[in-house]
Enzyme design. Structure first.
Site, PDB file in Angstrom:
ATOM      1  N   SER A 268       0.805  -1.209   0.013  1.00  0.00           N
ATOM      2  CA  SER A 268       0.008  -0.163  -0.050  1.00  0.00           C
ATOM      3  C   SER A 268       1.004   1.311   0.033  1.00  0.00           C
ATOM      4  O   SER A 268       1.819   1.373  -0.929  1.00  0.00           O
ATOM      5  CB  SER A 268      -1.029  -0.129   1.130  1.00  0.00           C
ATOM      6  OG  SER A 268      -1.979   0.538   1.014  1.00  0.00           O
ATOM      7  N   HIS A 409      -7.607  -5.736  -0.315  1.00  0.00           N
ATOM      8  CA  HIS A 409      -6.399  -4.945   0.009  1.00  0.00           C
ATOM      9  C   HIS A 409      -5.546  -5.593   1.338  1.00  0.00           C
ATOM     10  O   HIS A 409      -6.259  -5.292   2.500  1.00  0.00           O
ATOM     11  CB  HIS A 409      -6.808  -3.429   0.353  1.00  0.00           C
ATOM     12  CG  HIS A 409      -5.826  -2.497   0.556  1.00  0.00           C
ATOM     13  ND1 HIS A 409      -5.022  -2.184  -0.677  1.00  0.00           N
ATOM     14  CD2 HIS A 409      -5.224  -1.906   1.512  1.00  0.00           C
ATOM     15  CE1 HIS A 409      -4.172  -1.392  -0.069  1.00  0.00           C
ATOM     16  NE2 HIS A 409      -4.101  -1.288   1.070  1.00  0.00           N
TER      17      HIS A 409
HETATM   18  C1  GCU Z   1      -5.242   4.838   1.856  1.00  0.00           C
HETATM   19  C2  GCU Z   1      -4.710   5.725   0.683  1.00  0.00           C
HETATM   20  C3  GCU Z   1      -3.910   4.795  -0.368  1.00  0.00           C
HETATM   21  C4  GCU Z   1      -2.990   4.105   0.451  1.00  0.00           C
HETATM   22  C5  GCU Z   1      -3.558   3.349   1.602  1.00  0.00           C
HETATM   23  C6  GCU Z   1      -2.728   2.373   2.518  1.00  0.00           C
HETATM   24  O1  GCU Z   1      -6.215   4.202   1.302  1.00  0.00           O
HETATM   25  O2  GCU Z   1      -5.751   6.193  -0.038  1.00  0.00           O
HETATM   26  O3  GCU Z   1      -3.031   5.486  -1.254  1.00  0.00           O
HETATM   27  O4  GCU Z   1      -2.279   3.044  -0.306  1.00  0.00           O
HETATM   28  O5  GCU Z   1      -4.202   3.990   2.427  1.00  0.00           O
HETATM   29  O6  GCU Z   1      -1.575   2.745   2.630  1.00  0.00           O
HETATM   30  O7  GCU Z   1      -3.529   1.666   3.191  1.00  0.00           O
END
Ligand code: GCU
Length: 431
Positions: A268, A409
């Site tokens: 992420s 995710h």
């Molecule tokens: C949020 C953000 C993302 C990121 C994510 C994370 O959703 O919008 O860009 O990748 O956090 O780091 O869990």
């Protein structure tokens, strides 16, 4: 006078109302493929002056051009390797995890007197594997103690983001956070396959909130009354990537670690940092992006899921100041993320997506990896063979690798198993 005052009052009221409106109008991400606008990606194989890029010119000119563009417009310039840098081994156990592992805790300092910024590294190495061993390096979100329930890990004392689900309410990680993210690290599985793991809490480098860069690493590099990074200097992602390179400065000196086989992995926002670290620092022999999405592996120009403006609004500290100029102007950005992946060439890079993680735009992640293939192919390495995404759980493992798995995710055992397969292949290790 009175009329003037009224005008001011009305203006004031309008400002309050428009701010309130902006705060309540919710961002609606596009999740409809048919609404992705047509776009043209910047050409990796043309120099800024329009001339063709040959393999030789990639190395002598184009790579530097692309690097400068990312520094100036996206992540900001970082200060490079510090002159003074030292570390202290804080603990070592030769029979951690029931005898399977060597566990070390090492604190890295950016100042010579060991005051100031301290980055606390946790290392697990397979005890019985012949040394030196290959190592996966990755930043973690809530402290080293979250990666395994091992009571020997020091619980972070740094500021951490509150998270009710994890029982963090006062920005301090409680004992109960031991092992809460174990499924995302799979320490035993790594050890069984002969890999080490090095990890540190990303907030040790720069705490992840917008304080206008007063805390974390940035102030150590301010010059002559400077109070925040200039518009082309590093934001937080730049800082996290810089921190990953500082860990390599240490790992290179650790004789248990094979310094030619250091893989950087990030999930992420930390996947964004892993890609940028891997692009800049060729000591990372292999780079893995897991669900890194917008500002990571995904193409900005698709505007699918999280967009450039959205990420700059929610996380104003992540990128450099100049990047905000491109809010809603994706087509004017001189780069897109296929160019970030191409900077890693010809080192192996793996991009992993999750089917339900639409916010991160799995297709955009795939297409960036596919479009980076031009550079890999030019340089005699093998990128992705087609612009058609593979089916679920059908990994492609060339010098560029890719998979999309079912689910959301996250980092799962499936992901780690593929990362290790990919590393086995490129580090030429038997299973
Ligand atoms: C949020 C953000 C993302 C990121 C994510 C994370 O959703 O919008 O860009 O990748 O956090 O780091 O869990």
């Amino acid at each position: 006078m009175i009329a003037g005052k009224k005008v001011i009052t009305i203006l004031g009221l309008l400002t309050v109302l428009s701010t309130a409106f902006a705060q309540t109008t919710e961002f609606k991400p596009n999740y409809d493929e048919s609404k992705v606008p047509p776009f043209t990606l910047p050409d990796l194989l043309k120099l800024n002056d329009g001339s063709e890029v040959t393999a030789a010119r990639w190395w002598t000119r184009r790579r530097q051009e692309v690097m400068r563009l990312f520094e100036e417009h996206v992540y900001g310039k970082a200060p490079g390797r510090p002159g003074t840098f030292n570390w202290e081994q804080k603990s070592i156990s030769m029979d951690a995890l029931g005898g399977k592992a060597i566990r070390k805790e090492v604190t890295l300092y950016v100042t010579s007197n060991q005051s100031g910024l301290a980055m606390n590294l946790l290392i697990y190495l397979p005890r019985n594997a012949p040394k030196p061993v290959p190592v996966f390096l990755g930043l973690n979100f809530y402290g080293n103690q979250t990666v395994h329930s091992d009571p020997g890990i020091t619980v972070t004392e740094s500021w951490v983001r509150n998270n009710e689900e994890l029982g963090i309410t006062d920005n301090k990680a409680p004992e109960s956070t031991r092992g809460v993210r174990a499924s995302r690290w799979q320490v035993e599985k790594l050890l069984e396959r002969g890999y080490g793991l090095a990890t540190l809490y990303y907030g040790d480098i720069d705490p992840d909130f917008d304080d206008e860069f007063k805390n974390g690493i940035h102030p150590y590099y301010y010059r002559g009354g400077q109070r925040r990074p200039a518009p082309d200097q590093w934001g937080s992602i730049g800082a996290w990537a810089w921190g990953l390179s500082r860990v390599v400065d240490y790992l290179e000196k650790d004789s248990d670690v094979d310094k030619r086989k250091i893989a950087v992995m990030g999930h992420s926002r930390l996947g964004k940092a892993a890609l940028w670290a891997g692009a800049q620092d060729e000591r990372f022999a292999l780079v893995i992006s897991n669900n890194s999405g917008c500002g990571g592996a995904a193409l900005f120009r698709r505007r699918f899921g999280e967009t450039l403006e959205r990420i700059n609004t929610s996380f104003p500290h992540w990128f450099c100041g100049n990047f905000k100029e491109y809010n809603n102007r994706e087509d004017d950005l001189p780069v897109d993320q296929h160019m970030l992946i191409a900077l890693i060439a010809t080192r192996p890079v793996y991009v992993a997506s999750a089917q339900e993680d639409l916010w991160a735009d799995p297709r955009g992640e795939f297409l960036a990896a596919y479009n980076a293939s031009k550079v890999y192919d030019l340089l005699g390495a093998k990128g992705l063979p087609s612009n058609q995404m593979p089916d679920l759980s059908q990994p492609i493992m060339n010098t560029i690798g890719y998979h999309i798995r079912p689910g959301e995710h996250d980092v799962t055992l499936y992901d780690w198993e593929r990362f290790m397969d990919f590393a086995d292949l490129h580090f030429k290790r038997g299973k």
